[in-house]
Scaffold this active site. Structure first.
Site, PDB file in Angstrom:
ATOM      1  N   GLU A   1       0.848  -1.190   0.000  1.00 42.54           N
ATOM      2  CA  GLU A   1       0.000   0.000   0.000  1.00 42.54           C
ATOM      3  C   GLU A   1       0.890   1.249   0.000  1.00 42.54           C
ATOM      4  O   GLU A   1       1.976   1.254   0.572  1.00 42.54           O
ATOM      5  CB  GLU A   1      -0.887  -0.017   1.245  1.00 42.54           C
ATOM      6  CG  GLU A   1      -1.865   1.132   1.349  1.00 42.54           C
ATOM      7  CD  GLU A   1      -2.643   1.117   2.651  1.00 42.54           C
ATOM      8  OE1 GLU A   1      -3.747   1.670   2.660  1.00 42.54           O
ATOM      9  OE2 GLU A   1      -2.154   0.556   3.651  1.00 42.54           O
TER      10      GLU A   1
ATOM     11  N   CYS B   1      -4.856  -3.512   3.156  1.00 34.97           N
ATOM     12  CA  CYS B   1      -4.560  -3.161   4.543  1.00 34.97           C
ATOM     13  C   CYS B   1      -5.718  -3.408   5.515  1.00 34.97           C
ATOM     14  O   CYS B   1      -5.958  -4.542   5.921  1.00 34.97           O
ATOM     15  CB  CYS B   1      -4.070  -1.720   4.613  1.00 34.97           C
ATOM     16  SG  CYS B   1      -3.154  -1.340   6.138  1.00 34.97           S
TER      17      CYS B   1
ATOM     18  N   LYS C   1     -10.198   0.489  -2.136  1.00 33.58           N
ATOM     19  CA  LYS C   1     -10.289   0.019  -0.758  1.00 33.58           C
ATOM     20  C   LYS C   1     -11.666   0.312  -0.159  1.00 33.58           C
ATOM     21  O   LYS C   1     -12.143   1.448  -0.201  1.00 33.58           O
ATOM     22  CB  LYS C   1      -9.196   0.691   0.066  1.00 33.58           C
ATOM     23  CG  LYS C   1      -9.091   0.225   1.503  1.00 33.58           C
ATOM     24  CD  LYS C   1      -7.941   0.958   2.189  1.00 33.58           C
ATOM     25  CE  LYS C   1      -7.758   0.523   3.619  1.00 33.58           C
ATOM     26  NZ  LYS C   1      -6.682   1.300   4.286  1.00 33.58           N
TER      27      LYS C   1
END
Length: 268
Positions: free
Chosen positions: A27, A140, A99
């Site tokens: 990321e 993440c 995301k």
């Protein structure tokens, strides 16, 4: 990687070959600055020059690339998308995932991170085929939501789950490896987690410890120095994946995914 506030320097760090078919980057691999405003300032569309450089890198090296978290220009001037992009060996974008779960938290003895202040959440699950198998994309903080990985595996057919990250030191020490191994075990997939590591600037430090985990939950790839810039290498054995799934057919035994949700109930 230990990304910094320079797109050029981060790109040079990423342009490394070790004879692999696919390279997975963490990321914020292209940029990690001091302030939210810096990330907004460097945000580009996927057709922009920064992504074009990664596409050219893939084509020149003959490698597939997982660009684990790119600042994609968002729906309005105040927000970007945290976008995970897969590029094939011809330099074409194979898939992109925005995301879904945004990290809004005050870390004990650490930074206050409010991702939703400058990031818009994605709304779509994404999987794609690659030389490493069928990839399920995430980023993440998604790691803490197991239903996302269940759906990637059982609905979209993922064989390899990707978790590019910039975990904080406090949460990384407590939860990073155990959550990754849990995701691998419960879905019987490979998990590849490329991680940011070390001190990026005066405000940000990342936990590191990039890992490659097999469908039995064994760590099959890691860096000798978990905070170093480097590449951990492992083979993805889809034959092993099939053996594990046949010996313990979890997918056949799942029931909750088939049950209807009933909202009428009696409180005892």
């Amino acid at each position: 990687m230990t990304s910094v506030g320079s797109v050029d320097k981060n790109f040079e760090t990423a342009a490394v070959e070790q004879g692999c078919r696919m390279l997975f980057l963490p990321e914020n691999c292209s940029f990690l600055g001091l302030a939210f405003s810096e990330s907004l300032a460097v945000a580009e569309p996927l057709e922009g020059p920064t992504m074009q450089r990664y596409r050219q890198l893939a084509a020149d090296s003959g490698l597939w690339l997982s660009v684990g978290g790119f600042q994609e220009r968002g729906p309005d001037p105040e927000h970007l998308y945290n976008c995970h992009v897969v590029i094939n060996a011809s330099g074409r974008i194979q898939a992109s995932y925005r995301k879904i779960h945004l990290f809004d938290n005050s870390v004990p003895n650490g930074p206050v991170l409010m991702e939703s202040r400058f990031t818009a959440a994605g709304e779509r699950l994404v999987a794609c085929d690659s030389p490493a198998g069928r990839l399920g994309l995430s980023v993440c903080y998604d790691l803490r939501f197991p239903e996302l990985y269940q759906r990637l595996t059982y609905e979209l057919g993922a064989q390899v789950l990707l978790v590019p990250s910039a975990f904080t030191v406090a949460t990384g020490r407590a939860h990073w490896e155990v959550l990754l191994r849990a995701r691998a075990i419960e879905t019987q997939t490979y998990v590849i987690a490329a991680a940011q590591a070390g001190q990026h600037n005066a405000k940000r430090e990342s936990y590191g410890h990039s890992l490659i985990i097999d469908p039995w939950g064994e760590v099959v790839g890691r860096l000798q120095d978990p905070l170093a810039t480097g590449i951990a290498v492992a083979d993805v054995d889809l034959g092993l994946l099939q053996q594990i799934r046949c010996r313990m057919p979890v997918a056949e035994h799942r029931r909750l995914g088939r049950l209807a949700v009933h909202r009428d109930f009696e409180i005892l």
